[in-house]
Design an enzyme around this catalytic site. Structure first.
Site, PDB file in Angstrom:
ATOM      1  N   GLN A  51     -21.214  45.909  28.894  1.00  0.00           N
ATOM      2  CA  GLN A  51     -19.997  45.130  29.107  1.00  0.00           C
ATOM      3  C   GLN A  51     -18.812  46.068  29.313  1.00  0.00           C
ATOM      4  O   GLN A  51     -18.553  46.923  28.465  1.00  0.00           O
ATOM      5  CB  GLN A  51     -19.748  44.255  27.874  1.00  0.00           C
ATOM      6  CG  GLN A  51     -18.527  43.361  27.959  1.00  0.00           C
ATOM      7  CD  GLN A  51     -18.291  42.650  26.624  1.00  0.00           C
ATOM      8  OE1 GLN A  51     -18.527  43.227  25.564  1.00  0.00           O
ATOM      9  NE2 GLN A  51     -17.835  41.422  26.666  1.00  0.00           N
ATOM     10  N   GLY A  52     -18.086  45.891  30.421  1.00  0.00           N
ATOM     11  CA  GLY A  52     -16.901  46.700  30.690  1.00  0.00           C
ATOM     12  C   GLY A  52     -15.638  45.873  30.580  1.00  0.00           C
ATOM     13  O   GLY A  52     -15.074  45.444  31.595  1.00  0.00           O
ATOM     14  N   SER A  74     -13.070  46.256  27.365  1.00  0.00           N
ATOM     15  CA  SER A  74     -12.025  47.063  26.720  1.00  0.00           C
ATOM     16  C   SER A  74     -11.758  48.350  27.492  1.00  0.00           C
ATOM     17  O   SER A  74     -12.664  48.920  28.103  1.00  0.00           O
ATOM     18  CB  SER A  74     -12.442  47.440  25.297  1.00  0.00           C
ATOM     19  OG  SER A  74     -12.419  46.319  24.467  1.00  0.00           O
ATOM     20  N   GLU A 118     -19.971  35.068  23.510  1.00  0.00           N
ATOM     21  CA  GLU A 118     -20.054  36.220  22.613  1.00  0.00           C
ATOM     22  C   GLU A 118     -19.680  35.832  21.185  1.00  0.00           C
ATOM     23  O   GLU A 118     -20.288  36.284  20.218  1.00  0.00           O
ATOM     24  CB  GLU A 118     -19.115  37.326  23.120  1.00  0.00           C
ATOM     25  CG  GLU A 118     -19.072  38.558  22.221  1.00  0.00           C
ATOM     26  CD  GLU A 118     -18.287  39.720  22.834  1.00  0.00           C
ATOM     27  OE1 GLU A 118     -17.907  39.615  24.022  1.00  0.00           O
ATOM     28  OE2 GLU A 118     -18.061  40.705  22.120  1.00  0.00           O
ATOM     29  N   GLU A 144      -8.104  40.067  13.291  1.00  0.00           N
ATOM     30  CA  GLU A 144      -6.679  39.728  13.364  1.00  0.00           C
ATOM     31  C   GLU A 144      -6.401  38.875  14.606  1.00  0.00           C
ATOM     32  O   GLU A 144      -5.672  37.878  14.541  1.00  0.00           O
ATOM     33  CB  GLU A 144      -5.845  41.015  13.389  1.00  0.00           C
ATOM     34  CG  GLU A 144      -5.881  41.788  12.070  1.00  0.00           C
ATOM     35  CD  GLU A 144      -7.255  42.367  11.715  1.00  0.00           C
ATOM     36  OE1 GLU A 144      -8.011  42.753  12.628  1.00  0.00           O
ATOM     37  OE2 GLU A 144      -7.579  42.408  10.510  1.00  0.00           O
TER      38      GLU A 144
END
Lengths: 375, 399
Positions: free
Chosen positions: B128-129, B131, B247, B383
């Site tokens: 997965q690309g 971040s 996800e 958060e």
């Protein structure tokens, strides 16, 4: 494989819808506030309506005027009543009926239950004592056999809705065995009672001094295993209060969520600040988990009252206590200066929390019982 | 259907009794996040393939692409059985859980034909690309560029925390096709990028545990075919949101299996019977016992809450999606606290770690406690999850 963690059928779902609609319509906050000042803390007309809808007999067999569902089905009624701080004798009367059902003879059941199920008469339970234990079999009150009956000696606390009750189920030690008596209140003419001052002004609790009160021998419940019945009552009480607490926690949550969206400080709604937002999310999660545990306990309780059901009920009450403690605290704190006042509704939830968490076992009590069951 | 599911459960239990692989001599990863060596990969890939070929993976995915087209309850039964016997997890997680369901929902017919079967068999590994070094939680600000050139795109930029990147054949890639778009989200597009394109460099990153498993991926004018675009140019954010819903478990549609070896409170209770404190089994310490009871309550509540998600009438009317939304946030934090507790009951021996012969249970709990951050940070940090739930589910104003 093991049974599903949660089951809930259409009949129960319809009952839940009706309960929520009824309580929402009958118990706006103005009504709750008005009832704080009243003698009985509830309106008898409301009680009659609940009886007419068949709610008081839900957990009783049809033979006694009930609808033959289990105790689990009462979760939605207790939850709705908790959310709206709705005080009626539903809890004490239900427990008294459960006591009579579990411990009474066929004749005693037949004589007492139909009128209680219809709401025509109100019952309560006199279990708790000054020593403060939640173990119902720990009894200082003594019943001594006398001519034609028993003499009761001892003091009972937290007798809910005593003033409004017609029948009182009393526990006492009789010849070194726990015993239950279903007594017409008229028999307590010589007992002294007084209303206790408790944090939660939506409730009516009484102290009952049984100084040599004589009760007829026919009052003694003789239909079953009394120890077993008392264990059932401990679980029933904890289960019903868990549902009440989860509802009340959600009531406090909705109140506070609303305030967080409208109250502005520093130019923004306070709910936009993470110091408010994140704890509200935590509270919401705790309440959701509490609801899951209550309906899980309902499922297991109705399947069979075994060790698994006991685990589920105690887990539900322990968790419900903790989340209510958290939410009631945040409700007061997040209302700021207003939260510190008597007139803020957060105060009602906070004061209810202090009563409800300590009725039928606090979190420590239930976790102490859970340890040998799960470890 | 109940009867069919009962029969399936029995069948799967029997199959697992015959086919569950023995634990290898080498150290296995705890989850898909720390597959570092070829031998680990081979072991896990063999297992996934075996499960798939037995018909127990992708059971609810359409038959024409390699699934079996069954109701999802069938896969649920298999998942429960896999967890019960502590079977190895499904290492091709990004394909099976995130990319696959997204392609099935939003991909073209050709994309479904090309990619789905290889995801299920484990032949095609996915990464997965999303971040970037400068844009983690603020994913909508991703700056990796994709420039259209004929029938291909040229990719320029850097992606980070790329789990399985060193083994992957494909990447789900979020890249900026239009820096001048009216808002940052509208400039993003979503690709199924081949990792063997010239100009792609994969550099391993070492994790807090000391292991490898994730990477930094650099794109230096890497050319990828234009038909790897999912949806239209400029729809990348919507596609990425679909991926994140899968996800985070907010939506169902995952192929099946687990993403890690399960941690249970019962395992920690078993540990507490083994380790001693002050000359007695730790479990006999009432303070330890009470903490364990609290974890048992939380674990039961969490499972009951997930079960409740299937009972529409038991959901809270003002927030019916709460159980799904909170699963990732609550579950990941619970696992982290549980693993840390398993470390702390070890007392003075708690610092002993992987490779130390006297480490308690090989130091695996210490490894678990550190690896637990993969779930509390990955897929949107705790958060950020609080913000998302507060704003989308509870309707609180944005800060």
């Amino acid at each position: 494989m093991s049974q599903p963690l949660i089951q809930w059928n259409d009949e129960q779902a319809m009952l839940a819808d009706a309960a929520w609609d009824f309580v929402r319509a009958k118990f706006p906050m103005e009504t709750v506030r008005r009832l704080l000042e009243s003698r009985d803390g509830f309106e008898h007309a409301t009680w009659q309506e609940m009886g007419a809808m068949g709610w008081l007999g839900i957990a009783l067999p049809e033979a006694y005027g009930g609808s033959g569902l289990g105790l689990g089905s009462l979760a939605c009624i207790m939850e709705a009543m908790g959310q709206h701080l709705c005080a009626t004798p539903f809890l004490p009367s239900t427990l008294a009926m459960q006591a009579i059902l579990a411990a009474g003879s066929a004749a005693q059941r037949q004589a007492l239950l139909p009128d209680l199920a219809s709401g025509q008469r109100i019952a309560t339970v006199a279990f708790t004592e000054p020593h403060g234990s939640w173990e119902l079999r720990q009894l200082d009150t003594v019943a001594t056999m006398a001519k034609d009956g028993y003499v009761l000696q001892g003091t009972k606390r937290f007798v809910l809705d005593y003033a409004a009750a017609d029948v009182v189920v009393v526990s006492a030690q009789c010849q070194d065995m726990p015993a239950l008596f279903a007594v017409e209140k008229a028999a307590f003419a010589t007992a002294s009672s007084r209303r206790e001052i408790v944090t939660d002004e939506t409730r009516r609790c009484y102290e009952l001094k049984l100084d040599g009160v004589c009760v007829d021998s026919a009052c003694r419940l003789l239909g079953g295993d009394i120890s077993q019945a008392m264990r059932h009552l401990e679980l029933a009480g904890a289960f019903l209060m868990a549902a009440d607490l989860v509802g009340a926690a959600n009531g406090a949550f909705e109140l506070t969520l609303d305030y967080a969206k409208t109250r502005k400080q520093f130019g923004h709604p306070i709910g936009s600040y993470q110091a408010i937002k994140h704890p509200l999310v935590d509270a919401m999660m705790g309440i959701e988990l509490g609801r899951a545990l209550v309906y899980h306990a309902a499922t297991f309780l109705d399947a069979s009252e075994d060790r698994q059901a006991e685990v589920a009920v105690r887990m539900a009450k322990a968790h419900a206590n903790d989340i209510m403690a958290f939410m009631a605290d945040r409700a007061v704190q997040f209302h700021g200066g207003m939260g510190f006042t008597y007139d803020c509704h957060a105060a009602l939830f906070y004061r209810h929390s202090m009563w409800a968490r300590h009725t039928y076992g606090d979190a420590i009590h239930h976790r102490r019982h859970l340890a040998p069951l799960v470890l | 259907m109940e009867d069919a599911l009962q029969a399936l459960r029995k069948e799967v239990a029997g199959w697992l009794a015959r086919n569950l692989p023995p634990r290898p001599a080498f150290k296995l990863p705890q989850s898909f996040l720390e597959v570092e060596s070829q031998e680990q990969l081979d072991y896990l890939r063999d297992w996934q393939k075996k499960v798939y070929e037995a018909g127990y993976l992708g059971m609810a995915w359409p038959a024409e692409y390699g699934g079996r087209g069954l109701p999802p309850e069938h896969q649920d039964v298999v998942n429960e059985e896999l967890a019960r016997v502590k079977a190895p997890f499904m290492f091709n997680t990004i394909g099976l859980f995130w990319a696959g369901p997204t392609i099935l929902r939003l991909g073209t017919e050709a994309q479904k034909q090309r990619y789905i079967k290889g995801i299920l068999s484990g032949d095609d590994i996915w990464c997965q690309g999303f971040s970037e070094p400068d844009h983690g939680s603020d994913l909508g600000n991703a700056q990796t560029r994709a420039r259209r050139q004929g029938d291909s795109y040229l990719i320029e930029g850097r992606k980070i925390w790329t789990t399985l990147g060193h083994f992957a054949k494909y990447m789900i890639l979020l890249a900026r096709t239009n820096p001048e778009a009216p808002n940052k989200y509208a400039g993003l597009s979503f690709f199924l990028a081949p990792m063997d394109a010239p100009g792609i460099t994969v550099r391993p990153i070492r994790k807090i545990t000391g292991e490898y498993g994730f990477n930094e991926v650099t794109f230096d004018a890497a050319r990828i075919p234009a038909d790897t675009l999912v949806g239209e140019e400029g729809q990348g954010w919507q596609v990425a949101m679909a991926v994140l819903a899968f996800e985070r478990g907010v939506e169902r549609g995952q192929a099946g299996g687990m993403v890690s070896f399960p941690l249970t409170v019962a395992d920690v209770a078993a540990l507490a019977r083994q380790v001693h404190r002050d000359g007695h089994p730790a479990i006999e310490d009432p303070l330890i016992a009470d903490r364990l009871v609290q974890f048992f309550i939380e674990e039961r509540a969490f499972r009951a809450n997930m079960a409740r998600a299937h009972h529409e009438r038991l959901l809270t009317p003002s927030r019916p999606f709460a159980p799904m939304f909170m699963g990732k946030l609550y579950g990941s934090e619970l696992m982290k606290r549980l693993a840390d507790f398993a470390v702390t009951i070890q007392g003075a021996n708690a610092p002993l770690y992987l490779g130390e012969p006297s480490a308690i249970e090989g130091g695996e709990w210490q490894r678990s406690a550190m690896n637990a951050y993969g779930a509390t940070i990955g897929g949107g940090t705790t958060e950020v999850q609080h913000n998302i739930i507060g704003e989308r589910l509870l309707g609180l104003p944005k800060g």
